[in-house]
Design a protein around this motif. Structure first.
Motif, PDB file in Angstrom:
ATOM      1  N   GLU A  36       0.827  -1.214   0.000  1.00 29.63           N
ATOM      2  CA  GLU A  36       0.000   0.000   0.000  1.00 29.63           C
ATOM      3  C   GLU A  36       0.859   1.260   0.000  1.00 29.63           C
ATOM      4  O   GLU A  36       0.550   2.241  -0.669  1.00 29.63           O
ATOM      5  N   GLU A  37       1.946   1.218   0.726  1.00 28.79           N
ATOM      6  CA  GLU A  37       2.853   2.370   0.756  1.00 28.79           C
ATOM      7  C   GLU A  37       3.562   2.541  -0.589  1.00 28.79           C
ATOM      8  O   GLU A  37       3.668   3.651  -1.111  1.00 28.79           O
ATOM      9  N   PHE A  38       4.026   1.451  -1.165  1.00 37.50           N
ATOM     10  CA  PHE A  38       4.792   1.529  -2.412  1.00 37.50           C
ATOM     11  C   PHE A  38       3.910   1.912  -3.593  1.00 37.50           C
ATOM     12  O   PHE A  38       4.278   2.746  -4.417  1.00 37.50           O
ATOM     13  N   TYR A  39       2.718   1.292  -3.690  1.00 39.92           N
ATOM     14  CA  TYR A  39       1.849   1.520  -4.842  1.00 39.92           C
ATOM     15  C   TYR A  39       0.987   2.777  -4.708  1.00 39.92           C
ATOM     16  O   TYR A  39       0.675   3.422  -5.701  1.00 39.92           O
ATOM     17  N   ALA A  40       0.555   3.099  -3.476  1.00 44.11           N
ATOM     18  CA  ALA A  40      -0.458   4.153  -3.293  1.00 44.11           C
ATOM     19  C   ALA A  40      -0.038   5.236  -2.319  1.00 44.11           C
ATOM     20  O   ALA A  40      -0.848   6.105  -1.990  1.00 44.11           O
ATOM     21  N   GLY A  41       1.212   5.218  -1.845  1.00 48.80           N
ATOM     22  CA  GLY A  41       1.672   6.267  -0.941  1.00 48.80           C
ATOM     23  C   GLY A  41       0.926   6.310   0.366  1.00 48.80           C
ATOM     24  O   GLY A  41       0.839   7.365   1.015  1.00 48.80           O
ATOM     25  N   GLY A  42       0.352   5.177   0.792  1.00 47.39           N
ATOM     26  CA  GLY A  42      -0.386   5.139   2.044  1.00 47.39           C
ATOM     27  C   GLY A  42      -1.769   5.761   1.966  1.00 47.39           C
ATOM     28  O   GLY A  42      -2.439   5.891   2.989  1.00 47.39           O
ATOM     29  N   ARG A  43      -2.199   6.175   0.779  1.00 46.34           N
ATOM     30  CA  ARG A  43      -3.507   6.825   0.554  1.00 46.34           C
ATOM     31  C   ARG A  43      -3.680   8.054   1.449  1.00 46.34           C
ATOM     32  O   ARG A  43      -4.760   8.301   1.993  1.00 46.34           O
ATOM     33  N   LEU A  44      -2.631   8.849   1.592  1.00 45.88           N
ATOM     34  CA  LEU A  44      -2.636   9.964   2.534  1.00 45.88           C
ATOM     35  C   LEU A  44      -2.678  11.336   1.866  1.00 45.88           C
ATOM     36  O   LEU A  44      -2.645  12.358   2.565  1.00 45.88           O
ATOM     37  N   PHE A  45      -2.766  11.399   0.553  1.00 50.55           N
ATOM     38  CA  PHE A  45      -2.689  12.698  -0.119  1.00 50.55           C
ATOM     39  C   PHE A  45      -4.066  13.367  -0.163  1.00 50.55           C
ATOM     40  O   PHE A  45      -5.096  12.711  -0.316  1.00 50.55           O
ATOM     41  N   SER A  46      -4.043  14.693  -0.032  1.00 54.96           N
ATOM     42  CA  SER A  46      -5.276  15.471  -0.096  1.00 54.96           C
ATOM     43  C   SER A  46      -5.711  15.624  -1.551  1.00 54.96           C
ATOM     44  O   SER A  46      -4.911  15.419  -2.471  1.00 54.96           O
TER      45      SER A  46
END
Length: 531
Positions: A36-46
């Motif tokens: 999840e961190e590698f593919y999606a950056g932790g889903r933390l972006f605004s």
């Protein structure tokens, strides 16, 4: 450009590379190595951050260098690219952004596999995603080579070669070390720089003509060598039926292809909710719309101030029109102002290329690891490398392939090359995506047939088109084995992708899984159960 002026541009290149490597190093220290961190950056972006990143991912070398170059060479006909790239985002906003975010985790195949048998669907979708990504990467490599060759003397083949290799190596570093989080921040920085550079050049062009758009267009027509026909349709796509069909084919590919681009679809997974994904697209449409309007001014400005003949003499495909325009606006060759503005624009264009190749490489490596590798059967009990490890290795392999093809296609216009990638995406990815989201009867066989039914014809038609052989500007101009008359296959391959998906479904022996479709529909529309 000689002496100190070359040094200035190279210093700016080096500064941006150092900054982006610093971002990548900083992010790599805080990562925890999960998929999840590698593919999606932790889903933390605004939504705003992701909107800028989407814009940075989309506004590629094809936009900044290729489109402006085509307008400088062909006037009105070159504007088709600007219009097509912008209109495409309405398709993304209205049909796929929110639904894709709700249905998938990391890749296009996740959306389709949610209601199908996973293994055949993932292999098909993963293969298609890698193919589209490599085609898109080639365009960025060609843009980088043209830019640095101009900086180092305009005809330096060695400079082009080493630049393509260097860009390929950097993109592997960005993806392998930093994953999606580093790639996103690089794209945000690049989007800000690109918008600032485009605004500055646009203002300078309009000031040069005292804000008189009519004078700008008239001067461009006069210096183009084509007169009034430069401002009307038909200079590139007029004449015989083949050229007219190419026009329609290209427009179809541009408008429909964006919704099937793997690196654009993957950006919807970096935000926490579907609402945030939709708002991200709204942000990106505002940025992208303003940018493409400015490329029109820059293209006609290059024709008016530099001259179409000089643009073509520097690079036959027009890829160096914007840097040459910057040189003229700053005071001309040999002036300090011209050198500074040229160096800044060249550095921004190089930043554009680096950011886009990082995003595309990440999407393709995710397709290899998450879709293809995960679908391969392994003997029970054997230890398997993690998906993230496989994705890093895949990034290096994809980079190597893109470098080789980029060296082969170095004389083609980058916007034209991206048009081919869009055609393949619209043919192979969009039909299966729309069928999966909206057609209740769609089956696994239909999904597989849809992907290959669009992908194989699109690639074969390009191979046997004037792009590869039989024309002075072909990849292999000395041979002629082309049998397909059009340069862009979209008008044939896109309908074939939809037709193959329909045939595969109606001829499938197994009935559609109505329950899984109902579950997917509820998840897509409400977000219930979305990751």
């Amino acid at each position: 450009m000689t002496g100190d002026h070359q040094t200035l541009a190279l210093v700016l290149f080096s500064v941006f590379i150092a900054v982006t490597l610093g971002i990548t190093t900083w992010v790599s220290r805080s990562r925890h190595g999960s998929a999840e961190e590698f593919y999606a950056g932790g889903r933390l972006f605004s939504p705003m951050e992701n909107g800028f990143a989407i814009a940075g991912d989309y506004m590629s070398a094809a936009s900044f260098l290729g489109i402006s170059g085509l307008i400088a060479l062909f006037g009105y006909d070159g504007m088709l690219y600007s219009v097509g790239f912008l209109v495409a985002w309405l398709v993304v906003l209205l049909l796929v952004a929110e639904l894709v975010r709700n249905c998938g985790r990391f890749t296009l195949a996740d959306v389709v596999a949610a209601r199908m048998r996973e293994r055949p669907v993932r292999i098909a979708a993963g293969t298609s995603s890698v193919t589209v990504s490599v085609l898109y990467l080639v365009a960025q490599m060609v843009g980088a080579g043209s830019l640095v060759a101009l900086l180092l003397g305009g005809t330096s083949e060695a400079a082009r070669t080493w630049t393509v290799i260097g860009v390929g190596a950097l993109m592997v570093v960005y993806v392998s070390w930093g994953g999606m989080r580093a790639t996103t921040w690089i794209q945000i920085v690049k989007a800000v720089l690109l918008m600032a550079g485009a605004i500055a050049l646009t203002v300078l062009v309009l000031v040069r003509f005292h804000g008189d758009i009519g004078l700008l267009l008239t001067t461009a027509a006069e210096r183009s060598g084509h007169g009034a026909s430069f401002l009307g349709p038909g200079l590139r796509y007029g004449g015989d039926w083949t050229a007219r069909l190419d026009f329609v084919s290209l427009g179809l590919a541009l408008v429909l292809g964006t919704a099937g681009l793997p690196h654009i679809l993957s950006r919807f997974y970096t935000v926490p909710t579907a609402r945030a994904a939709r708002r991200s697209v709204v942000w990106s449409i505002g940025l992208i719309g303003a940018f493409y309007l400015m490329t029109i001014v820059l293209g006609f400005g290059a024709a008016a101030l530099v001259g179409t003949d000089e643009v073509r003499a520097s690079n036959a495909a027009g890829n160096t029109a914007v840097p040459l325009l910057a040189l003229d606006l700053g005071g001309g060759a040999g002036s300090t102002g011209g050198a500074v503005l040229f160096a800044v624009v060249a550095a921004v264009a190089f930043a554009t290329i680096l950011a886009v190749v990082a995003g595309i490489t990440l999407a393709s490596s995710a397709a290899v690891a998450h879709d293809l590798y995960a679908s391969v059967r392994r003997a029970p009990g054997k230890r398997r490398p993690s998906e993230v490890t496989v994705a890093r290795v895949a990034a290096a392999l994809v980079g190597a392939v893109a470098i080789g093809l980029g060296l082969l296609a170095r004389d083609l216009n980058v916007a034209f090359l991206v048009g081919l990638a869009f055609a393949v995406a619209a043919s192979a990815n969009l039909p299966v995506l729309l069928y999966s989201l909206f057609w209740r009867r769609f089956t696994t066989r239909g999904a597989v047939w849809s992907v290959y039914g669009g992908l194989v014809p699109a690639v074969l038609l390009v191979v046997f088109s004037p792009v590869v052989s039989g024309a002075p500007g072909s990849l292999f101009p000395g041979v002629d084995f082309h049998v397909f008359p059009l340069e862009n296959p979209g008008i044939v391959s896109v309908p074939l992708g939809f037709l193959a998906g329909w045939l595969g479904t109606v001829l499938a022996p197994e009935p559609p899984d109505e329950q899984r479709h109902a579950e997917t529909e509820v998840r897509a529309l409400t977000g219930a159960g979305a990751v």
